[in-house]
Write a protein that holds these residues in place. Structure first.
Motif, short mmCIF file in Angstrom:
data_model
loop_
_atom_site.label_atom_id
_atom_site.label_comp_id
_atom_site.label_asym_id
_atom_site.label_seq_id
_atom_site.Cartn_x
_atom_site.Cartn_y
_atom_site.Cartn_z
N ALA A 172 51.32 -5.56 13.36
CA ALA A 172 51.34 -6.74 14.22
C ALA A 172 50.67 -6.45 15.56
N VAL A 173 50.96 -5.29 16.13
CA VAL A 173 50.33 -4.91 17.40
C VAL A 173 48.83 -4.73 17.20
N LEU A 174 48.44 -4.10 16.12
CA LEU A 174 47.02 -3.88 15.84
C LEU A 174 46.29 -5.22 15.68
N THR A 175 46.90 -6.17 15.02
CA THR A 175 46.31 -7.50 14.87
C THR A 175 46.12 -8.15 16.23
N LYS A 176 47.12 -8.06 17.10
CA LYS A 176 47.02 -8.63 18.45
C LYS A 176 45.92 -7.95 19.24
N LEU A 177 45.81 -6.63 19.14
CA LEU A 177 44.74 -5.90 19.85
C LEU A 177 43.37 -6.36 19.39
N ARG A 178 43.20 -6.52 18.09
CA ARG A 178 41.91 -6.98 17.56
C ARG A 178 41.57 -8.38 18.08
N GLN A 179 42.57 -9.25 18.15
CA GLN A 179 42.34 -10.60 18.69
C GLN A 179 41.91 -10.53 20.15
N GLU A 180 42.54 -9.66 20.91
CA GLU A 180 42.23 -9.55 22.33
C GLU A 180 40.84 -8.96 22.55
N PHE A 181 40.40 -8.06 21.68
CA PHE A 181 39.05 -7.52 21.81
C PHE A 181 38.01 -8.63 21.64
N ARG A 182 38.33 -9.65 20.84
CA ARG A 182 37.40 -10.76 20.61
C ARG A 182 37.49 -11.83 21.70
N ASN A 183 38.55 -11.79 22.48
CA ASN A 183 38.82 -12.80 23.50
C ASN A 183 38.22 -12.34 24.82
N GLU A 239 39.39 -9.14 27.75
CA GLU A 239 38.73 -7.84 27.77
C GLU A 239 39.20 -6.96 28.92
N LEU A 240 39.22 -7.48 30.14
CA LEU A 240 39.67 -6.68 31.27
C LEU A 240 41.14 -6.33 31.12
N ALA A 241 41.93 -7.29 30.68
CA ALA A 241 43.36 -7.05 30.48
C ALA A 241 43.59 -5.95 29.44
N LEU A 242 42.80 -5.98 28.38
CA LEU A 242 42.94 -4.97 27.35
C LEU A 242 42.55 -3.59 27.88
N TRP A 243 41.50 -3.54 28.67
CA TRP A 243 41.10 -2.26 29.29
C TRP A 243 42.24 -1.75 30.15
N VAL A 273 43.15 3.04 19.70
CA VAL A 273 42.03 2.73 20.59
C VAL A 273 41.37 4.03 21.03
N VAL A 274 40.07 4.11 20.82
CA VAL A 274 39.30 5.30 21.20
C VAL A 274 38.20 4.89 22.17
N GLY A 275 37.71 5.86 22.92
CA GLY A 275 36.62 5.61 23.85
C GLY A 275 37.14 5.38 25.26
N GLU A 276 36.20 5.13 26.15
CA GLU A 276 36.50 4.90 27.56
C GLU A 276 35.73 3.70 28.07
N GLY A 277 36.25 3.06 29.09
CA GLY A 277 35.53 1.98 29.76
C GLY A 277 35.05 0.90 28.81
N LEU A 278 33.76 0.59 28.91
CA LEU A 278 33.19 -0.48 28.09
C LEU A 278 32.96 -0.09 26.64
N SER A 279 33.20 1.18 26.31
CA SER A 279 32.96 1.63 24.93
C SER A 279 34.26 1.75 24.12
N LEU A 280 35.30 1.02 24.51
CA LEU A 280 36.55 1.05 23.76
C LEU A 280 36.34 0.47 22.37
N GLN A 281 36.96 1.11 21.39
CA GLN A 281 36.91 0.63 20.01
C GLN A 281 38.27 0.82 19.38
N ILE A 282 38.56 -0.01 18.37
CA ILE A 282 39.81 0.12 17.62
C ILE A 282 39.50 0.79 16.30
N ARG A 283 40.23 1.85 16.01
CA ARG A 283 40.10 2.49 14.69
C ARG A 283 40.62 1.56 13.62
#
Length: 98
Positions: A14-25, A29-33, A83-93
């Motif tokens: 459930a958390v992973l699904t929410k994170l993926r939604q926020e990456f698209r929103n 983006e800033l909130a997720l960072w 979540v891997v990476g830093e700054g603008l290069s964050l990605q979800i495994r």
């Protein structure tokens, strides 16, 4: 698999699904960072009021106590393990690992 392990996996999903939604929103983006920073460093203080409201509204932060984000452990563990990476290069495994 025990009932508690199965429940934990459902929470992680459930958390992973929410994170993926926020990456698209775009507004998230800033909130997720900020969330990733807080999960990696609990002493990090989110100063952007829009980020704070967004994270509370989507349920990824419970509240702010003396300026510090109170992040549910299920969210913190999922963020730090997926979540891997830093700054603008964050990605979800793709897969949750513990």
């Amino acid at each position: 698999m025990s009932k508690s392990e199965a429940a934990s996996q459902r929470v992680d999903a459930a958390v992973l699904t929410k994170l993926r939604q926020e990456f698209r929103n775009v507004s998230g983006e800033l909130a997720l960072w900020d969330l990733v920073r807080v999960c990696r460093d609990p002493d990090f203080v989110i100063t952007n009021p829009e980020s704070k409201m967004h994270l509370i509204n989507v349920g990824l932060v419970e509240k702010f106590d003396e300026g510090r984000a109170v992040v549910p452990e299920s969210v913190r563990s999922t963020v730090t393990s997926t979540v891997v990476g830093e700054g603008l290069s964050l990605q979800i495994r793709t897969h949750v690992t513990r």
